[in-house]
Design an enzyme around this catalytic site. Structure first.
Site, PDB file in Angstrom:
ATOM      1  N   ASP A   1     -10.469 -35.592   0.411  1.00  0.00           N
ATOM      2  CA  ASP A   1     -10.874 -34.191   0.489  1.00  0.00           C
ATOM      3  C   ASP A   1     -12.211 -34.042   1.208  1.00  0.00           C
ATOM      4  O   ASP A   1     -12.404 -33.093   1.970  1.00  0.00           O
ATOM      5  CB  ASP A   1     -10.980 -33.611  -0.932  1.00  0.00           C
ATOM      6  CG  ASP A   1     -11.324 -32.127  -0.923  1.00  0.00           C
ATOM      7  OD1 ASP A   1     -10.726 -31.397  -0.122  1.00  0.00           O
ATOM      8  OD2 ASP A   1     -12.201 -31.702  -1.708  1.00  0.00           O
TER       9      ASP A   1
ATOM     10  N   HIS B   1     -15.037 -34.312   6.031  1.00  0.00           N
ATOM     11  CA  HIS B   1     -16.317 -33.647   6.292  1.00  0.00           C
ATOM     12  C   HIS B   1     -17.513 -34.597   6.393  1.00  0.00           C
ATOM     13  O   HIS B   1     -18.340 -34.473   7.284  1.00  0.00           O
ATOM     14  CB  HIS B   1     -16.600 -32.622   5.206  1.00  0.00           C
ATOM     15  CG  HIS B   1     -15.458 -31.690   4.966  1.00  0.00           C
ATOM     16  ND1 HIS B   1     -14.860 -30.976   5.977  1.00  0.00           N
ATOM     17  CD2 HIS B   1     -14.787 -31.348   3.835  1.00  0.00           C
ATOM     18  CE1 HIS B   1     -13.895 -30.233   5.477  1.00  0.00           C
ATOM     19  NE2 HIS B   1     -13.820 -30.452   4.180  1.00  0.00           N
TER      20      HIS B   1
ATOM     21  N   GLU C   1     -20.758 -31.394  -6.282  1.00  0.00           N
ATOM     22  CA  GLU C   1     -20.531 -30.008  -6.711  1.00  0.00           C
ATOM     23  C   GLU C   1     -20.531 -29.932  -8.224  1.00  0.00           C
ATOM     24  O   GLU C   1     -20.168 -30.895  -8.904  1.00  0.00           O
ATOM     25  CB  GLU C   1     -19.157 -29.528  -6.234  1.00  0.00           C
ATOM     26  CG  GLU C   1     -19.008 -29.487  -4.736  1.00  0.00           C
ATOM     27  CD  GLU C   1     -17.632 -28.981  -4.354  1.00  0.00           C
ATOM     28  OE1 GLU C   1     -17.504 -27.771  -4.130  1.00  0.00           O
ATOM     29  OE2 GLU C   1     -16.692 -29.787  -4.287  1.00  0.00           O
TER      30      GLU C   1
ATOM     31  N   HIS D   1     -14.125 -26.397   8.854  1.00  0.00           N
ATOM     32  CA  HIS D   1     -15.012 -25.248   8.626  1.00  0.00           C
ATOM     33  C   HIS D   1     -16.336 -25.672   8.000  1.00  0.00           C
ATOM     34  O   HIS D   1     -17.313 -24.966   8.029  1.00  0.00           O
ATOM     35  CB  HIS D   1     -14.328 -24.217   7.728  1.00  0.00           C
ATOM     36  CG  HIS D   1     -14.220 -24.648   6.299  1.00  0.00           C
ATOM     37  ND1 HIS D   1     -13.261 -25.523   5.865  1.00  0.00           N
ATOM     38  CD2 HIS D   1     -14.965 -24.356   5.229  1.00  0.00           C
ATOM     39  CE1 HIS D   1     -13.420 -25.729   4.578  1.00  0.00           C
ATOM     40  NE2 HIS D   1     -14.446 -25.043   4.165  1.00  0.00           N
TER      41      HIS D   1
ATOM     42  N   LYS E   1     -16.912 -33.840  -7.979  1.00  0.00           N
ATOM     43  CA  LYS E   1     -16.799 -32.559  -8.679  1.00  0.00           C
ATOM     44  C   LYS E   1     -17.313 -32.674 -10.107  1.00  0.00           C
ATOM     45  O   LYS E   1     -17.423 -33.770 -10.654  1.00  0.00           O
ATOM     46  CB  LYS E   1     -15.325 -32.147  -8.749  1.00  0.00           C
ATOM     47  CG  LYS E   1     -14.762 -31.666  -7.436  1.00  0.00           C
ATOM     48  CD  LYS E   1     -13.376 -31.074  -7.648  1.00  0.00           C
ATOM     49  CE  LYS E   1     -12.840 -30.494  -6.371  1.00  0.00           C
ATOM     50  NZ  LYS E   1     -13.595 -29.341  -5.882  1.00  0.00           N
TER      51      LYS E   1
ATOM     52  N   LYS F   1      -6.986 -29.413   8.062  1.00  0.00           N
ATOM     53  CA  LYS F   1      -6.828 -30.769   7.529  1.00  0.00           C
ATOM     54  C   LYS F   1      -5.821 -30.746   6.390  1.00  0.00           C
ATOM     55  O   LYS F   1      -5.649 -29.681   5.787  1.00  0.00           O
ATOM     56  CB  LYS F   1      -8.171 -31.315   7.052  1.00  0.00           C
ATOM     57  CG  LYS F   1      -8.734 -30.547   5.853  1.00  0.00           C
ATOM     58  CD  LYS F   1      -9.805 -31.286   5.135  1.00  0.00           C
ATOM     59  CE  LYS F   1      -9.988 -30.649   3.783  1.00  0.00           C
ATOM     60  NZ  LYS F   1     -11.007 -31.073   2.949  1.00  0.00           N
TER      61      LYS F   1
HETATM   62  P1  NDP Z   1      -0.970 -21.680   0.463  1.00  0.00           P
HETATM   63  O1  NDP Z   1       0.042 -22.479  -0.242  1.00  0.00           O
HETATM   64  O2  NDP Z   1      -1.731 -20.628  -0.278  1.00  0.00           O
HETATM   65  O3  NDP Z   1      -0.279 -20.946   1.710  1.00  0.00           O
HETATM   66  C1  NDP Z   1       0.655 -21.588   2.512  1.00  0.00           C
HETATM   67  C2  NDP Z   1       1.278 -20.541   3.418  1.00  0.00           C
HETATM   68  O4  NDP Z   1       2.315 -21.146   4.178  1.00  0.00           O
HETATM   69  C3  NDP Z   1       1.881 -19.384   2.673  1.00  0.00           C
HETATM   70  O5  NDP Z   1       1.541 -18.191   3.347  1.00  0.00           O
HETATM   71  C4  NDP Z   1       3.386 -19.648   2.808  1.00  0.00           C
HETATM   72  O6  NDP Z   1       4.006 -18.404   2.802  1.00  0.00           O
HETATM   73  C5  NDP Z   1       3.414 -20.270   4.188  1.00  0.00           C
HETATM   74  N1  NDP Z   1       4.649 -21.004   4.442  1.00  0.00           N
HETATM   75  C6  NDP Z   1       5.103 -22.117   3.810  1.00  0.00           C
HETATM   76  N2  NDP Z   1       6.281 -22.490   4.336  1.00  0.00           N
HETATM   77  C7  NDP Z   1       6.569 -21.600   5.322  1.00  0.00           C
HETATM   78  C8  NDP Z   1       7.638 -21.447   6.218  1.00  0.00           C
HETATM   79  N3  NDP Z   1       8.663 -22.295   6.260  1.00  0.00           N
HETATM   80  N4  NDP Z   1       7.612 -20.411   7.093  1.00  0.00           N
HETATM   81  C9  NDP Z   1       6.576 -19.536   7.080  1.00  0.00           C
HETATM   82  N5  NDP Z   1       5.524 -19.631   6.242  1.00  0.00           N
HETATM   83  C10 NDP Z   1       5.526 -20.655   5.378  1.00  0.00           C
HETATM   84  O7  NDP Z   1      -1.942 -22.705   1.176  1.00  0.00           O
HETATM   85  P2  NDP Z   1      -3.441 -22.476   1.640  1.00  0.00           P
HETATM   86  O8  NDP Z   1      -3.548 -21.155   2.279  1.00  0.00           O
HETATM   87  O9  NDP Z   1      -4.351 -22.801   0.524  1.00  0.00           O
HETATM   88  O10 NDP Z   1      -3.648 -23.650   2.693  1.00  0.00           O
HETATM   89  C11 NDP Z   1      -3.081 -23.629   3.990  1.00  0.00           C
HETATM   90  C12 NDP Z   1      -3.664 -24.806   4.773  1.00  0.00           C
HETATM   91  O11 NDP Z   1      -5.078 -24.652   4.850  1.00  0.00           O
HETATM   92  C13 NDP Z   1      -3.415 -26.187   4.147  1.00  0.00           C
HETATM   93  O12 NDP Z   1      -3.238 -27.112   5.180  1.00  0.00           O
HETATM   94  C14 NDP Z   1      -4.730 -26.489   3.415  1.00  0.00           C
HETATM   95  O13 NDP Z   1      -4.963 -27.883   3.333  1.00  0.00           O
HETATM   96  C15 NDP Z   1      -5.728 -25.821   4.355  1.00  0.00           C
HETATM   97  N6  NDP Z   1      -6.975 -25.430   3.706  1.00  0.00           N
HETATM   98  C16 NDP Z   1      -6.980 -24.538   2.674  1.00  0.00           C
HETATM   99  C17 NDP Z   1      -8.166 -24.143   2.093  1.00  0.00           C
HETATM  100  C18 NDP Z   1      -8.192 -23.173   0.979  1.00  0.00           C
HETATM  101  O14 NDP Z   1      -9.273 -22.981   0.415  1.00  0.00           O
HETATM  102  N7  NDP Z   1      -7.089 -22.539   0.629  1.00  0.00           N
HETATM  103  C19 NDP Z   1      -9.461 -24.684   2.569  1.00  0.00           C
HETATM  104  C20 NDP Z   1      -9.345 -25.564   3.704  1.00  0.00           C
HETATM  105  C21 NDP Z   1      -8.149 -25.916   4.226  1.00  0.00           C
HETATM  106  P3  NDP Z   1       5.468 -18.118   2.223  1.00  0.00           P
HETATM  107  O15 NDP Z   1       5.657 -18.974   1.007  1.00  0.00           O
HETATM  108  O16 NDP Z   1       5.411 -16.650   1.977  1.00  0.00           O
HETATM  109  O17 NDP Z   1       6.338 -18.494   3.332  1.00  0.00           O
END
Ligand code: NDP
Length: 459
Positions: free
Chosen positions: A222, A227, A203, A165, A326, A135
């Protein structure tokens, strides 16, 4: 479960979701299902060596106490590609050596996911490719529909898994069990016996450094839009004949199509508030608007409540109150079912004017039934007594269940495209009323119960 090796291709392998939730979830899945065959492939722009990728995977598998032999086996095929997946050539090089069946997990920022799926649309992907998406699925009904249409040009709907999740298998199955697996609840699961339903997700956690994501979303997007409406749909849907994904998805869609704001009036059926400085569990919490990365002019709410109704024979005139926020004083993650008063109380018994309630605790799972029973010391008086049971613990982390379902092509826990659009349709009038300033942004001290007077059903 298939005998074939599934390639789990994680786009966004350097991100938070991958290391904090996805890989540990995979570890617990493999611990419960040791015979499952998976190849873990990561891709992101960050330069991560093969060794670093292996260390990341190993740490997650060790946290799930996977045997060393199994970890080694997993690492022999685990690879990482440093790639900007929005560059066609780099994307091609990631996909070149992959063998099906493939699960492409979009652990990416939402706008990157949309652009990536636009590239995939023009590519020839193996027929058994599945997409797993996080999402938000759009930001309003129109963008959700647009994104859905685009995804359908990549793979068929049955191969698109919109992940929630939050709806872990345990929560969903517990809801099904409590409601359908006994002779007591199912007959009274309707407006004749139920007066109102509250779905709460309060929370104590405050922003915790997540302004980058949260300040652009807020509590309504959110939690409620995603959810809580899903939980409500599982709670209120008609009885499935069998627990298959198709059947459950259709019943959820049916109930959401019948859902709208109470009295169709967003200004009186929604409330929003933002926390200011306070203390939660002895910890000082600063004013939300002074947190790093927060733009106070956005007026992002940290507590939201909406009242909705379900316009069908079962639920006519029963308000469903959905609330989440929150930095509150107490954790409250539960569904509270309030029953109507008995039709007649034998004359001579003193009414205590307390409703009977069923409380379904979501995390951890527990059920409590509060019933009016003769009071201690005075058999003519009544008092509420509780019958409680703890529900079984989940067998693996929620993301383990999610990944297992996707790899098996089981969409029981996924959100179907039309369901995602319905959820936006339900909250869209609220978002519009809030941005037009029709609903004041209230304040509450961190560590309090939130502003007073909430939870009241508008006339
Ligand atoms: P982050 O910002 O931590 O990670 C994003 C990832 O995307 C990084 O690995 C970044 O790597 C990669 N990325 C961005 N642009 C590119 C590109 N052009 N090519 C390849 N890789 C790319 O985000 P999150 O992990 O927190 O979240 C990811 C998704 O999960 C979002 O949609 C969020 O809403 C969802 N989500 C997250 C939760 C959480 O707790 N973190 C919980 C529930 C959902 P790099 O910069 O190295 O390319």
């Amino acid at each position: 479960m298939s005998d074939e090796t599934t390639t789990l291709l994680i786009f966004g392998a350097s991100g938070d979701l991958t290391s904090r939730l996805l890989l540990p979830g995979l570890g617990t899945l493999l611990a419960v299902e040791p015979e499952r065959k998976v190849r873990v492939v990561g891709a992101a722009r960050e330069a991560i060596s093969k060794q670093e990728w292996h260390d990341k995977v190993r740490t997650a598998m060790e946290s799930a106490e996977l045997p060393e032999e199994r970890i080694e086996q997993l690492l022999t095929s685990a690879v990482y590609y440093q790639a900007d997946v929005l560059q066609q050539e780099e994307l091609d090089s990631v996909l070149a050596d992959l063998e099906g069946p493939i699960v492409m997990y979009f652990a990416l920022p939402p706008q990157i996911s949309i652009k990536l799926s636009a590239l995939l649309e023009k590519m020839d992907l193996p027929a058994d490719t599945r997409l797993a998406l996080e999402k938000p699925f759009g930001h309003d009904p129109e963008s959700a529909a647009e994104f859905n249409a685009q995804l359908l040009r990549v793979v068929p709907e049955s191969h698109i898994h919109r992940v929630d999740h939050f709806i872990g298998v345990a929560t969903v199955l517990n809801l099904m069990g409590v409601r359908f697996a006994n002779r007591l609840m199912e007959p009274i699961w309707n407006s004749e016996h139920i007066e109102r339903v509250d779905i709460n997700y309060d929370e104590t956690l405050a922003l915790e450094g997540r302004a980058g994501y949260y300040d652009g979303a807020g509590a309504l997007k959110d939690m409620t839009q995603s959810h809580l409406l899903q939980i409500m749909a599982f709670f209120a849907m008609e009885a499935p004949a069998r627990l298959t994904a198709d059947e459950v998805q259709s019943l959820k869609a049916q109930v959401l199509r019948a859902t709208s704001l109470w009295n169709e009036d967003p200004a009186v059926s929604s409330r929003r508030a933002r926390y200011n400085a306070g203390t939660v569990d002895g910890k000082e919490i600063p004013d939300y608007s002074s947190e790093e990365g927060v733009d106070p002019s956005r007026e992002t709410e940290t507590l939201a409540e909406i009242v909705v109704g379900i316009d069908n024979a079962r639920w006519k005139n029963v308000p469903f109150v959905l609330r989440s926020g929150k930095a509150l004083g107490e954790v409250s993650k539960e569904i509270i079912v309030t029953f109507r008063a008995p039709r007649h109380l034998p004359l001579g018994l003193k009414d205590n004017n307390q409703p009977d309630r069923l409380i379904l605790q979501l995390k951890p799972g527990a059920v409590t039934l509060e019933l009016a029973i003769n009071a201690q010391g005075d058999p003519f008086a009544l008092e509420q007594k509780s019958l409680s049971a703890e529900l079984g613990k989940a067998r693996m982390l929620p993301y383990g269940e999610v990944l297992g379902g996707i790899m098996d092509g089981n969409a029981l826990l996924s959100i179907r495209g039309d369901v995602a659009e319905e959820c936006w349709r339900i909250v869209d009038p609220v978002l519009k009323a809030w941005s037009a300033g029709d609903v004041p942004l209230q304040e509450y001290p961190a560590g309090s119960d939130g502003p007073e007077g909430w939870g009241v059903i508008p006339d």
